[in-house]
Each structure stands twice: as structure tokens, then as C-alpha cells.
Design an enzyme around this catalytic site. Structure first.
Site, PDB file in Angstrom:
ATOM      1  N   CYS A  97      34.558  -7.219  26.386  1.00 32.85           N
ATOM      2  CA  CYS A  97      33.184  -6.693  26.319  1.00 32.85           C
ATOM      3  C   CYS A  97      33.142  -5.188  26.075  1.00 32.85           C
ATOM      4  CB  CYS A  97      32.425  -7.055  27.589  1.00 32.85           C
ATOM      5  SG  CYS A  97      32.312  -8.828  27.783  1.00 32.85           S
ATOM      6  N   HIS A 390      23.667  -9.716  25.512  1.00 28.18           N
ATOM      7  CA  HIS A 390      25.033  -9.196  25.511  1.00 28.18           C
ATOM      8  C   HIS A 390      25.903  -9.917  24.481  1.00 28.18           C
ATOM      9  CE1 HIS A 390      28.874  -7.821  26.701  1.00 28.18           C
ATOM     10  NE2 HIS A 390      29.153  -8.755  27.591  1.00 28.18           N
ATOM     11  N   CYS A 420      32.387  -3.166  31.892  1.00 23.26           N
ATOM     12  CA  CYS A 420      33.475  -3.964  32.455  1.00 23.26           C
ATOM     13  C   CYS A 420      33.941  -4.929  31.375  1.00 23.26           C
ATOM     14  CB  CYS A 420      32.995  -4.737  33.682  1.00 23.26           C
ATOM     15  SG  CYS A 420      31.522  -5.727  33.351  1.00 23.26           S
TER      16      CYS A 420
END
Ligand SMILES: CC(C)(COP(=O)(O)OP(=O)(O)OC[C@H]1O[C@@H](n2cnc3c(N)ncnc32)[C@H](O)[C@@H]1OP(=O)(O)O)[C@@H](O)C(=O)NCCC(=O)NCCS
Length: 436
Positions: A97, A390, A420
């Protein structure tokens, strides 16, 4: 770049342009577009809007987390499908990510080292187009059959297969070493850090309210390109479809926990959803910005990546990366006018904030004082991944451009961004405004 590796004069990487597609719930209007399609559409439009001559671009660094098996090098494909000259070299990055943080860090390094003047950094993700695998036994039978000669020999490898070997295997969002999904790991973090359901829902509500305000005020619209939706191209997707302007604490409180149905606190409302989209920024050297007459909104001052054991608290990487990036910038948390923290889950944001403020955590990382408290008024001021969505590899570039623009509006001096990532990793980046 670390302070002790400060770039030579004129080699600071300036962020001069950025753009993203709308972020749409996976399985929705972007279901017929691959990550490469989304990335190419985006970069083409970004280059056109930037006003920088295509011939001036040196490189494209692009991220994708969930690979398309028939198109494994997204960055170069994006170049070949855009108006950029075919001579623009490209490389694909994957840091889960934090992939477009990695792309931006690579671009800033290339500029600081004098290896490039103009670089596109970004990422795209289609969670509507995830690879579906054949079972290991079926894959081996297919490979054996392709090597065999004659019909009986080609059929033989399939004889030992059972019906369950024929079932398609979807990719898992699970951490390979722990076997836990991101959601299950975040649930454990909520329990270990004592993060309440009410606090998680309050953070999710703030994310939606701020993102909805961002759309209502026109701020976010300027960062998002309209995308004609295949197959008919009659409909235009121009807005994010996850942001809710009508959600409330009561509605959020009614949602059932999804990752630990009996005792859990994490719901669809306080998690980031599975999303399709692309985002990118353009970085140029300070000298090049001047020669092109471009106004930098922000510069990359420093960055850091860090990691912890995924079996401990999987999504606490930002708490480790942020102090290193701040030290490299020669700044403290109190110097940050804005903090933008990727919201994988509200529980993860609240856990990271708790550790940054904790004396015990400070001792663990060898600091005399806690890293510091984050003022909620400066945190994710235009919404975060819970409300905006996301698309894994696009999130970093979305955050960087959204924050750079907000810095421009506020004449902010410094901002800290964090994400994160799988494997217990964390990313942090400090941006500085032109007046800093
Ligand atoms: C959490 C998760 C499982 C939820 O998936 P989902 O069930 O498809 O979610 P939905 O959007 O359908 O939402 C479920 C329900 O909650 C409701 N809901 C979601 N957000 C809401 C909000 N903010 N306010 C009110 N209701 C909300 C939806 O309307 C839906 O209601 P319905 O069942 O009556 O239609 C999925 O988003 C997920 O896996 N997220 C984590 C992704 C991840 O691991 N990312 C990696 C992080 S780095």
C-alpha cells in the site's frame, strides 16, 4: 533524502502537478478497465494538463500491488499507451500500500542525483480485475499436458484430478507469515491497544465529513479527471462513489463487525473499502521548474521506510517510519502544519497515533521523548482512505497531491504523510512548502 545527503543546489524535487481518477468501489463502473488502462488514461491526461512538453519527460515510475498476470510491467505499458515519447524509460515498483510513496521517493532520488529532470510517479489498482488462479494440481496437469505428445498422453495428466482441484483460487488479502487478513490483524491491534469502536467510528465519520466537504467546496474535483466508462463510453465517472455525505455515528454504530463477528469492532464503515483507481504526480528539479515557469506546490524534504515483525502489530509501520523521516528533515512533529495518514482502518490510524504519543514506544525506539501528539484538526483534513477509497498502489500519490494542494492553499510550511503496508512495513514522507 537524509539531511546528510541533502541534494546539491537546484536538485530538490518539486511537486508541480498531480491528478487522479475518481476512486470507485471495486466491481462498479471501472470493472471493465484494468490497472494499466486506468494508469494510461491518467498519465495521458496528467501530461496534457501539466503543460510540460512530452519530450521533456525522462521517466515514469509506477506502482501496482495486485499484479495483472498478462501485463506484469505496468510502468512501461503506461508510457506506451500515453502520449509520452516511446523513449521515456519506466520501472514498476511494488511496496504494497506504500507503492506510490516508493515511486515518488525513487523519482525524488533520481532528480536529486541529477539522473532525471522530469519524472511521473504514481500507481494504479484494479481490484475488479484480480487474477484468479488455477489450483496447483490443475496448473501442473495443464503444464504436463502441454509437454505431452499424442492425445492419450495429453489427457493422462488430468486423470488424477478431483473436483476441488478444478475450483478457481482467488488471491488472499492475507499476510503469508501469519495467515491473518489485514482486517483480522487490525482487529488484533484494536484489542491490544484498547481502541474502542466509538473512537473508530468517530474517525470514520470525520473522514467522510471532510471528504464530502472537499467535494462540496470543489477542492477535490480539481484533483480528479472525468473518465468515460466502457463499454459504451456514454456515462462519465467524475466523482468518487464511496464518500457519504449522509453517514452518521448512529448509522456507523449499527454496522456489524466483519473480521471478528463476536467480539470485534471493525466494520465496513470504519475500514477502507476495496477500490479501483489511479493517481500520479509530476516531480521536476527546482532548476527545471524555474526554466519551465512552473510553480512548485511542495518539495520532497525527506522520506523513510521502516518495518516491524508482522506477527506483532502488522500495521504499525508508520509509527516507526515517521520519526526517522522527521529526523532526516531536521524537524519535529510539532513543526508539521498538516499530517496525512493513510486510513487502512480507523483502528490502525488510532493505534499509530497512540504509539507516536507514547513514552513507552519512545523508549523502545531509543528516544528520550515521545514523537508527539497529532492535533486532530491537522489530520487528514480533506478526508482519508476510509471515505475516499484505497486503490492500493494509487493511494500514496493521491495523498501526496491532495496534501501538496492543501499546503498551497494554507501556505503551509511542512506536512508529514504516512502509510502502512503489508509485511509490517511503514512509509513516511515530509513535504516542505516553497516558503519553508
Ligand atoms: C470491510 C469489508 C469486508 C466490507 O466489505 P463489504 O461488505 O463489501 O462492504 P459494503 O460497502 O457492502 O458495506 C456493508 C454495509 O455497510 C454499509 N456501510 C458501509 N459504510 C457505511 C457508512 N460509512 N455509513 C453507513 N453505512 C455504511 C453499506 O451500505 C452496506 O450496507 P448494506 O449491507 O445494507 O448494503 C471490505 O471493504 C474490506 O475487505 N475492506 C478491507 C480492505 C483491506 O484489507 N485493505 C487493506 C488495507 S491496507
Amino acid at each position: 533524502m537524509p539531511r546528510n545527503g541533502t541534494p546539491s543546489p537546484g536538485r530538490r524535487a518539486a511537486i508541480v502537478a498531480g491528478l487522479r481518477t475518481p476512486f470507485l468501489k471495486a466491481g462498479g463502473a471501472f470493472r471493465d478497465l484494468s490497472a494499466v488502462d486506468l494508469g494510461a488514461l491518467l498519465v495521458n491526461e496528467l501530461v496534457a494538463r501539466s503543460g510540460i512538453p512530452p519530450a521533456d519527460f525522462d521517466a515514469v515510475v509506477f506502482g501496482q500491488v495486485v499484479p495483472s498476470l498478462n501485463m506484469s510491467w505496468i510502468a512501461r505499458e503506461v508510457v506506451l499507451r500515453s502520449q509520452l515519447p516511446k523513449s521515456v524509460q519506466a520501472w514498476t515498483v511494488s511496496r504494497a500500500c506504500a507503492s506510490s510513496f516508493q515511486a515518488t521517493a525513487d523519482a525524488a532520488d533520481q532528480i536529486a542525483l541529477g539522473q532525471a529532470e522530469v519524472v511521473v510517479a504514481g500507481g494504479a489498482e484494479s481490484l475488479s480485475d484480480v487474477p484468479i488462479f488455477a489450483s496447483r494440481k490443475l496448473a501442473q496437469a495443464l503444464a504436463d499436458a502441454s509437454r505431452a505428445r499424442g492425445l492419450p498422453a495429453k489427457v493422462r495428466p488430468f486423470a488424477g484430478l478431483r473436483p476441488r482441484d478444478l475450483a478457481p483460487v482467488p488471491p488472499a488479502l492475507a499476510e503469508p507469515t501469519t495467515g491473518l487478513t489485514m482486517g483480522q490483524s487490525a482487529e488484533q491491534m484494536a484489542q491490544q491497544n484498547g481502541i474502542t469502536r466509538a473512537d473508530q467510528d468517530a474517525l470514520a465519520l470525520a473522514s467522510h465529513r471532510r471528504a464530502a466537504d472537499g467535494w462540496a467546496s470543489g477542492k477535490l474535483a480539481e484533483e480528479v479527471m472525468p473518465v468515460p466508462v466502457p463499454p459504451r463510453y456514454k456515462r462519465i465517472a467524475a466523482r468518487d462513489d464511496i464518500v457519504r455525505d449522509d453517514t452518521s455515528l448512529e448509522a456507523l454504530a449499527r454496522l456489524p463487525p466483519v473480521f471478528d463477528r463476536k467480539y470485534g469492532t471493525i466494520t465496513a464503515g470504519n475500514s477502507s473499502p476495496l477500490t479501483d483507481g489511479a493517481a500520479a504526480v509530476i516531480l521536476v528539479s527546482e532548476e527545471k521548474a524555474r526554466s519551465l515557469g512552473l510553480r512548485p506546490l511542495a518539495f520532497v524534504r525527506s522520506y523513510a521506510f521502516a518495518a516491524l515483525d508482522p506477527a506483532e502489530q502488522l500495521l504499525q509501520g508508520p509509527a516507526f517510519a515517521a520519526p526517522v523521516a522527521l529526523d532526516r528533515a531536521g524537524l519535529g512533529l510539532a513543526d508539521m502544519d498538516l499530517v496525512d495518514m493513510h486510513e487502512a482502518f480507523a483502528a490502525q490510524v488510532l493505534s499509530n497515533l497512540q504509539w507516536l504519543a507514547s513514552r513507552k514506544f519512545a523508549e523502545r525506539i531509543g528516544r528520550a521523548q515521545p514523537v508527539g501528539e497529532v492535533d486532530p484538526a491537522r489530520l487528514n483534513v480533506n478526508g482519508g482512505s476510509i471515505a475516499l477509497g484505497h486503490p492500493f498502489a494509487a493511494t500514496g500519490a493521491r495523498m501526496i497531491w491532495q496534501t501538496a494542494r492543501e499546503m498551497g492553499r494554507r501556505k503551509a510550511r511542512h506536512a508529514l504523510l504516512t502509510a502502512c503496508a503489508m509485511g509490517g512495513m511503514g512509509a513516511a514522507m515530509v513535504l516542505e512548502g516553497p516558503g519553508a
